[in-house]
Design a protein around this motif. Structure first.
Motif, PDB file in Angstrom:
ATOM      1  N   LEU A 169      -3.620   2.162   6.826  1.00  6.62           N
ATOM      2  CA  LEU A 169      -4.297   1.036   7.473  1.00  6.62           C
ATOM      3  C   LEU A 169      -3.290   0.154   8.216  1.00  6.62           C
ATOM      4  CD1 LEU A 169      -6.844  -0.697   7.937  1.00  6.62           C
ATOM      5  CD2 LEU A 169      -6.374  -1.799   5.742  1.00  6.62           C
ATOM      6  N   GLY A 193      -4.455   4.752  -3.312  1.00  4.88           N
ATOM      7  CA  GLY A 193      -4.566   3.369  -2.860  1.00  4.88           C
ATOM      8  C   GLY A 193      -3.436   2.987  -1.926  1.00  4.88           C
ATOM      9  N   SER A 203      -3.846   4.970   1.456  1.00  5.82           N
ATOM     10  CA  SER A 203      -4.884   4.422   2.346  1.00  5.82           C
ATOM     11  C   SER A 203      -4.448   3.108   2.970  1.00  5.82           C
ATOM     12  CB  SER A 203      -6.192   4.217   1.562  1.00  5.82           C
ATOM     13  OG  SER A 203      -6.762   5.457   1.226  1.00  5.82           O
ATOM     14  N   ASN A 204      -3.854   2.237   2.168  1.00  5.80           N
ATOM     15  CA  ASN A 204      -3.435   0.937   2.690  1.00  5.80           C
ATOM     16  C   ASN A 204      -2.233   1.053   3.622  1.00  5.80           C
ATOM     17  OD1 ASN A 204      -5.071  -1.408   1.432  1.00  5.80           O
ATOM     18  ND2 ASN A 204      -4.743  -0.026  -0.282  1.00  5.80           N
ATOM     19  N   SER A 205      -1.333   1.995   3.339  1.00  2.12           N
ATOM     20  CA  SER A 205      -0.206   2.228   4.244  1.00  2.12           C
ATOM     21  C   SER A 205      -0.700   2.749   5.587  1.00  2.12           C
ATOM     22  CB  SER A 205       0.777   3.224   3.628  1.00  2.12           C
ATOM     23  OG  SER A 205       1.339   2.722   2.438  1.00  2.12           O
ATOM     24  N   SER A 228      -9.680   1.423  10.131  1.00  4.60           N
ATOM     25  CA  SER A 228     -10.284   1.632   8.818  1.00  4.60           C
ATOM     26  C   SER A 228     -10.560   3.116   8.609  1.00  4.60           C
ATOM     27  CB  SER A 228     -11.597   0.844   8.709  1.00  4.60           C
ATOM     28  OG  SER A 228     -12.560   1.393   9.594  1.00  4.60           O
TER      29      SER A 228
END
Length: 246
Positions: free
Chosen positions: A40, A33, A36-38, A46
């Protein structure tokens, strides 16, 4: 393996596994998590857009390091309890034999808290952080590189490619992580053996003096053998869930 079986029976191979099994979903959720967010934030793309506009390996490495750093602190108490239980060697139960020091993971956690204080649950956490932060950066870079080498531009990697890339990413990460993993485990066991290292450097120097440089690669073979199937399935699950959730 033979000594473990003779001394502790078949159950000795599964010692200390209940806590890792209970926590693995949380730990991997934090790692993937945050990664992926880092990514992004770093790339402003995306997951669906990343195949057409792949992120740089520098961004992949930084995102992996951030995920590894945060994962390490979530993992530290669970990893400590696992190591303590796995290093608790008692023979097969016999009448009159002394009971084990720890009766299970909850009793182990409570005992460490009482005997060593709250900080005791994070013994070896810095070594764990230094192990996981760069290692998981390398882990994700290896996976991305192998996927890109085997996949035409703009397309998603096949399941076979994901499995192979994930497996070799796991082996590569353990090859780089093993020396610090040895140090981390020794520092975690120091409280149980009533031995205090003055820090990671003292632990490294003491271990090298007493057992030679080869001590830092103990367990590499078995860790690598385990890493391939575990990480192959992990990445396949990760990719499948990302596609399923859009």
């Amino acid at each position: 393996m033979v000594k473990t079986y003779r001394h502790e029976s078949l159950l000795g191979f599964f010692k200390g596994m209940s806590f890792p099994i209970a926590s693995i979903a949380v730990v991997n959720s934090v790692l993937f998590g945050v990664y992926s967010n880092s990514l992004l934030v770093l790339t402003a793309t995306s997951h669906q857009e990343r195949r057409a506009q792949p992120p740089s390996y520098t961004h992949v490495f930084i995102a992996g390091c951030i995920g590894g750093f945060l994962q390490a602190y979530c993992l530290a108490p669970f990893d400590l309890i696992k190591v303590r239980l796995q290093n608790q060697t008692e023979p097969r139960a016999q009448l009159g034999s002394p009971p084990p020091r720890y009766r299970g993971p909850v009793h182990c956690a409570a005992s460490i808290f009482q005997e060593e204080g709250p900080r005791g649950l994070f013994r070896g956490a810095w070594a764990l952080t230094l192990r996981d932060t760069p290692t998981l950066g390398i882990y994700f870079v290896t996976y991305e590189w192998l996927c890109r080498q085997s996949t035409p531009d703009g397309q998603n990697p096949s399941s076979a490619t994901v499995l192979v890339a994930g497996g070799f990413a796991g082996i590569t990460s353990w090859a780089t992580a093993t020396p610090l993993d040895v140090i981390k485990s020794r520092m975690q066991m120091a409280g149980l053996k009533q031995r205090e290292y003055r820090g990671m450097l003292d632990c490294m120097v003491s271990s090298a003096r007493q057992e030679g440089l080869g001590v830092f690669f103990r367990g590499l073979t078995i860790n690598s053998a385990r890493a391939f199937p575990v990480n192959a399935v992990t990445f396949l699950s990760y990719e499948y869930l990302l596609h399923a959730w859009g």
